[in-house]
Design a protein around this motif. Structure first.
Motif, PDB file in Angstrom:
ATOM      1  N   SER A   1       0.842  -1.195   0.000  1.00 20.60           N
ATOM      2  CA  SER A   1       0.000   0.000   0.000  1.00 20.60           C
ATOM      3  C   SER A   1       0.873   1.240   0.000  1.00 20.60           C
ATOM      4  CB  SER A   1      -0.934  -0.003   1.213  1.00 20.60           C
ATOM      5  OG  SER A   1      -0.222  -0.201   2.418  1.00 20.60           O
ATOM      6  N   SER A   2       0.510   2.186  -0.830  1.00 17.81           N
ATOM      7  CA  SER A   2       1.204   3.463  -0.969  1.00 17.81           C
ATOM      8  C   SER A   2       0.354   4.495  -0.245  1.00 17.81           C
ATOM      9  CB  SER A   2       1.364   3.801  -2.451  1.00 17.81           C
ATOM     10  OG  SER A   2       1.873   5.095  -2.641  1.00 17.81           O
ATOM     11  N   GLU A   3       0.758   4.848   0.979  1.00 20.10           N
ATOM     12  CA  GLU A   3      -0.119   5.569   1.907  1.00 20.10           C
ATOM     13  C   GLU A   3       0.233   7.036   2.014  1.00 20.10           C
ATOM     14  OE1 GLU A   3      -2.936   5.887   5.310  1.00 20.10           O
ATOM     15  OE2 GLU A   3      -2.723   4.549   3.595  1.00 20.10           O
ATOM     16  N   SER A   4      -0.747   7.885   1.748  1.00 13.08           N
ATOM     17  CA  SER A   4      -0.692   9.312   2.025  1.00 13.08           C
ATOM     18  C   SER A   4      -2.113   9.781   2.258  1.00 13.08           C
ATOM     19  CB  SER A   4      -0.043  10.077   0.879  1.00 13.08           C
ATOM     20  OG  SER A   4      -0.001  11.450   1.135  1.00 13.08           O
ATOM     21  N   GLY A   5      -3.017   9.342   1.352  1.00 12.60           N
ATOM     22  CA  GLY A   5      -4.427   9.329   1.649  1.00 12.60           C
ATOM     23  C   GLY A   5      -4.736   7.913   2.110  1.00 12.60           C
ATOM     24  N   PRO A   6      -5.998   7.577   2.354  1.00 13.42           N
ATOM     25  CA  PRO A   6      -6.283   6.214   2.826  1.00 13.42           C
ATOM     26  C   PRO A   6      -5.947   5.181   1.756  1.00 13.42           C
ATOM     27  CG  PRO A   6      -8.187   7.671   3.109  1.00 13.42           C
ATOM     28  CD  PRO A   6      -7.214   8.378   2.224  1.00 13.42           C
ATOM     29  N   ALA A   7      -5.050   4.230   2.109  1.00 14.92           N
ATOM     30  CA  ALA A   7      -4.682   3.153   1.188  1.00 14.92           C
ATOM     31  C   ALA A   7      -4.396   1.858   1.926  1.00 14.92           C
ATOM     32  CB  ALA A   7      -3.464   3.557   0.350  1.00 14.92           C
ATOM     33  N   LYS A   8      -3.880   1.948   3.136  1.00 11.76           N
ATOM     34  CA  LYS A   8      -3.392   0.760   3.832  1.00 11.76           C
ATOM     35  C   LYS A   8      -4.499  -0.091   4.442  1.00 11.76           C
ATOM     36  CE  LYS A   8      -2.871   2.943   8.324  1.00 11.76           C
ATOM     37  NZ  LYS A   8      -3.852   4.003   7.947  1.00 11.76           N
ATOM     38  N   GLY A   9      -5.733   0.418   4.502  1.00  8.70           N
ATOM     39  CA  GLY A   9      -6.782  -0.247   5.255  1.00  8.70           C
ATOM     40  C   GLY A   9      -7.474  -1.398   4.555  1.00  8.70           C
ATOM     41  N   VAL A  10      -6.829  -2.003   3.574  1.00  6.05           N
ATOM     42  CA  VAL A  10      -7.418  -3.143   2.876  1.00  6.05           C
ATOM     43  C   VAL A  10      -7.387  -4.386   3.764  1.00  6.05           C
ATOM     44  CG1 VAL A  10      -6.882  -2.286   0.569  1.00  6.05           C
ATOM     45  CG2 VAL A  10      -5.185  -3.661   1.807  1.00  6.05           C
ATOM     46  N   ILE A  11      -8.232  -5.350   3.432  1.00  6.28           N
ATOM     47  CA  ILE A  11      -8.266  -6.630   4.144  1.00  6.28           C
ATOM     48  C   ILE A  11      -7.598  -7.669   3.261  1.00  6.28           C
ATOM     49  CG2 ILE A  11      -9.753  -8.409   5.126  1.00  6.28           C
ATOM     50  CD1 ILE A  11     -11.820  -6.178   5.656  1.00  6.28           C
TER      51      ILE A  11
END
Length: 385
Positions: free
Chosen positions: A98-108
Motif C-alpha cells: 500500500s502506498s499511503e498518504s491518503g487512505p490506502a493501507k486499510g485493505v483486508i
C-alpha cells in the motif's frame, strides 16, 4: 532486478488516488518496475493525468471513483474511503504493497499474504495539520470535522495494525508514524532519477525556487526575500497563490507556471542555489538540485534533514521567516567559495532508484522468513539482487 520480485507471486499495489504525477506516483512507477505484472487499486483514476507506465498497468477503482464529481472532488468522499478499501477483494494476492498518504493501507488481505505499507505520510489532515485544515474550511465542514475526523483517526490507527511492516519515506515521517500509529517504521527514501541531471559550466547569479504555490510551501517568504535583497531569482510553480506571487514580484524575479524538463534541468544546473522554503515529508526537489551540482538553502525541518548535509551540500535556516531566510542567503554568499559540486552530486546518489530497490527488498526480506510463502525465500532473493 524485476525478475527477483516475481517470486512473490500475485502482487497488488494500493495507491490512494491517481489524479496527477507527483512524488507518490513516481514511487508507484518504480514499484511497477519491480513488480511489472502487479494490479493497481485506487480510489479515483484519471488516466489522462498519469504516465504511460501507469496507464499500461491493470488499474481498478474502488466505488469512490463512480461517485459524482469524484475525479475533481475526491477528498470530499474521505469518510467513505475506509469502507471502499475494505470492500476490495484481495483474495489470491500473495503480496500487497500500500502506498499511503491518503487512505490506502486499510485493505483486508488473506491471512497468509504479506502486506507492506510504504508511507509517504500519515494523513496530514487527520493528525498534525488538522487544525490548519479546520481553520481554512467553510462553516459546514468545520462543524462536521470534529466528529467525522475522530472516527477516521480511530480507523486509521486500527488499520495500521493490519499491516505486517511499514516503510517510511524519511526519518521525519517515521517519527510521525510512531506518534500517530504507535508503529515502528524503517526508512527507505523515494527514488530520484538523479542520472537525468548534470552539472553545468556556466552557473549564474540567479536563485531558484520550485514548488506548488500553495500556502504551506511558503513562496511568499521566498518572494519577499528576493525583493528585499534585490537578487535575481526564478520562481516556478502553479497553484492558488500564483497570481499573487506574480503580481508582487519585483523586476529581479521571473515567475513561471511551468518549465519543460529540459528547461528544468538547465534551471537547476545554472542556479546559484535552490531556495527550499516548505516543511516537506521528504522533498525530491533538493535532491535534484544536488544532483545538478548546486547547493540548497532549506528550511531545516522535515524530510530535507535526511537529504541535505548542512554546511556541505547546502545550508539550513531555522525559522520559517523572512529574516531567517535573508540571513541564510547572506551566509551562502560567504560560504559558496568552499562549496564543492562533486560532494553534492555524490550526496544525491544516496537517493538513486537502485537504492530504493534494495531498500524495498530488504524490508520484504525482514518480513518474509515468517510471513512470505516459504521460509527460505529471503536468502535466494538477496543473492540474486
Amino acid at each position: 532486478m524485476s525478475h527477483v520480485f516475481e517470486r512473490f507471486g500475485r502482487v497488488a499495489l494500493i495507491h490512494y488516488w491517481l489524479v496527477s504525477m507527483r512524488g507518490g506516483e513516481r514511487v508507484l512507477e518504480r514499484l511497477l518496475d519491480l513488480f511489472p505484472h502487479a494490479d493497481i487499486f485506487t480510489h479515483v483514476y484519471a488516466p489522462d493525468r498519469v504516465s504511460q507506465k501507469i496507464r499500461a498497468a491493470n488499474v481498478r477503482q474502488t466505488f469512490i471513483g463512480a461517485l459524482p464529481g469524484a475525479r475533481r472532488h475526491y477528498q470530499k468522499y474521505l469518510p467513505f474511503m475506509p469502507m471502499a478499501l475494505e470492500e476490495l477483494d484481495l483474495r489470491g494476492y500473495d503480496l500487497v504493497i500500500s502506498s499511503e498518504s491518503g487512505p490506502a493501507k486499510g485493505v483486508i488481505t488473506s491471512p497468509d499474504a504479506l502486506h507492506l505499507c510504504y508511507c509517504h505520510s500519515p494523513m496530514r489532515y487527520l493528525w498534525d495539520h488538522y487544525h490548519d485544515y479546520k481553520s481554512s474550511a467553510n462553516f459546514l465542514n468545520r462543524a462536521i470535522m470534529p466528529s467525522a475526523f475522530h472516527r477516521l483517526r480511530q480507523w486509521d490507527v486500527s488499520s495500521a495494525n493490519r499491516v505486517d511492516g511499514i516503510v517510511a519515506n524519511s526519518s521525519f515521517v517515521a517519527r510521525r508514524i510512531r506518534k500517530a500509529w504507535g508503529r515502528t517504521a524503517t526508512v527507505v527514501h523515494p527514488p530520484v532519477a538523479i542520472d537525468a541531471f548534470q552539472q553545468a559550466a556556466d552557473v549564474t547569479d540567479r536563485y531558484l525556487w520550485i514548488s506548488q504555490m500553495t500556502p504551506y510551501k511558503r513562496a511568499d517568504i521566498a518572494l519577499e526575500v528576493f525583493n528585499r535583497l534585490g537578487v535575481p531569482a526564478l520562481m516556478v510553480g502553479d497553484g492558488e497563490m500564483f497570481k499573487t506571487i506574480a503580481a508582487r514580484a519585483g523586476p529581479n524575479v521571473e515567475v513561471r507556471k511551468h518549465l519543460s524538463f529540459e528547461e528544468l534541468k538547465r534551471a537547476y544546473a545554472t542556479a546559484k542555489a535552490l531556495v527550499f522554503t516548505p516543511e516537506e515529508d521528504f522533498g525530491i526537489v533538493p535532491v535534484e538540485a544536488n544532483a545538478s551540482g548546486r547547493p540548497v538553502i532549506a528550511f531545516g525541518r522535515g524530510g530535507v534533514t535526511d537529504s541535505i548535509v548542512d554546511g556541505e551540500t547546502g545550508l539550513f535556516f531555522r525559522e520559517q521567516t523572512v529574516d531567517s531566510l535573508c540571513d541564510a542567503i547572506l551566509r551562502l554568499e560567504a560560504w559558496l567559495p568552499s562549496f564543492k559540486p562533486q560532494v553534492a552530486m555524490e550526496n544525491a546518489r544516496r537517493f538513486a532508484p537502485e537504492v530504493f530497490d534494495r531498500g524495498i527488498l530488504a524490508a520484504l526480506e525482514a518480513l518474509s522468513p515468517s510471513l512470505a510463502h516459504g521460509a527460505g525465500i529471503a536468502a535466494p532473493l538477496l543473492q540474486e539482487s
